[in-house]
Design an enzyme around this catalytic site. Sequence first.
Site, PDB file in Angstrom:
ATOM      1  CB  CYS A 252       6.735   5.616   0.670  1.00 17.49           C
ATOM      2  SG  CYS A 252       6.509   7.097  -0.321  1.00 17.49           S
TER       3      CYS A 252
ATOM      4  CG  ASP B  67       1.169   4.387   5.878  1.00 14.46           C
ATOM      5  OD1 ASP B  67       2.122   4.604   5.102  1.00 14.46           O
ATOM      6  OD2 ASP B  67       0.690   5.266   6.623  1.00 14.46           O
TER       7      ASP B  67
ATOM      8  CG  HIS C 280       4.556   6.719   4.676  1.00 17.27           C
ATOM      9  ND1 HIS C 280       3.531   6.239   3.880  1.00 17.27           N
ATOM     10  CD2 HIS C 280       5.325   7.508   3.883  1.00 17.27           C
ATOM     11  CE1 HIS C 280       3.671   6.749   2.657  1.00 17.27           C
ATOM     12  NE2 HIS C 280       4.748   7.508   2.631  1.00 17.27           N
TER      13      HIS C 280
END
Length: 464
Positions: free
Chosen positions: A116, A350, A352
């Site tokens: 990430c 994000d 993820h």
Amino acid sequence: MEATGTDEVEKIKSKFMSAWNNMKYSWVLKTKTYFSRNSPVFLLGKCYHFKTEGEYRALHSFLSSNGSNFDKVSTEISGNVEEFRKDFISRIWLTYREEFPQIQGSALTTDCGWGCTLRTGQMLLAQGLMLHFLGRAWVWPEALEMDSCDSGSWTSSTVRKLTASFEASLAADRDPKAPARPRRGPAPRDWDVTERRNEVYHRKIISWFGDSPLAAFGLHQLIEYGKKSGKMAGDWYGPAVVAHILRKAVEEARDPELQGVTVYVAQDCTVYSSDVIDRQCSFMDSGKASTKAVIILVPVRLGGERTNTDYLEFVKGILSLEYCVGIIGGKPKQSYYFAGFQDDSLIYMDPHYCQSFVDVSIKDFPLESFHCPSPKKMSFKKMDPSCTIGFYCRTVQDFEKASEEITKMLNSSSKEKYPLFTFVKGHSRDYDFASSPLHEENDLFSEDEKKRLKRFSAEEFVLL
């Protein structure tokens, strides 16, 4: 025989974890992000206000309440939600991927669960390149035509996906997955010369971040540079380490289009102006002297174990600047790319979210999975204190102006004797530092930096 059995167990464990992570990060819930109509929204130097009546009183109140911090902030004020959505969606979104070509030296074909921070670093660099090639005013013409329904999850198939993924992994005969399913796209449209040129650069920038060994800033290349700092595929990368990896990746890029961009990483929270200008005025590969644009990365710490809320106004000020290309940060071992704010909440993208591999080498590869359909918000208090701030300056004059504005902001926001970071005149060598990254030709990190990396290797985020 015993060693062989152990290897097989490790392989099965690795494949199970890979399949589990692929399932875990494909399970994306449809959550709504709520924005106030009474407060301005800042996104990478632009300001939007959703209030449908009045004369932006909330915006004026916000700016005046922060005094000199915002006196010279160059922002563009827009007045509707659609413009903000179009601007946000136009930013390049880089997420976990699965079934990409195997990373050299490992069995990994996905970065789910560990990549990430590298992804957020890619997003920050991508924004710098967008400013360089497209300008801040550019927006993707098809931004509002994305099918937002596809950004949700298909939970009914998730368990089946996990089972099939794991079984195929054990059998070692998984079929190559086709490129990501294109979302419902717009009808064909006519392009003028400028639009065609911009779309060429739009695709080219994304292709530089493709998940293949040949992509200049792809995960495979970044991991190769990370090996020189002792990092391997599957390890956790902190925002400071990623900053140095990005610097090395830009230095080593061979695409002629990238010869006009360089990256400078601040040392010990200090930006040495002469070192930056030297980078901007260095020779091109052709041997001709030319001024380069510079992306300045500053690893900082916004407090001790927790983020100090005294830094909130400074972070807001940074994200309000036209020079800002975002912040790599997030929560411990959960990195986000911060691009704006409203009130005391940060707006972020994000990484993820596990998506399928897209072959960016093919003509007209699908673009939709590289653009986030909806922003997320997080309270500043939840942010991990370690982060890396990024700025873009096209010319030496831009750098001098930016350093002046940021210095005033740093001084006014610092309640203690020392600001969060500083700009100083001269070169790093003038202050008796051993070596500058500017002169590191054969290694990613200096010996001193390597010692500090080893010392802080147990931290969630590495601070150099």
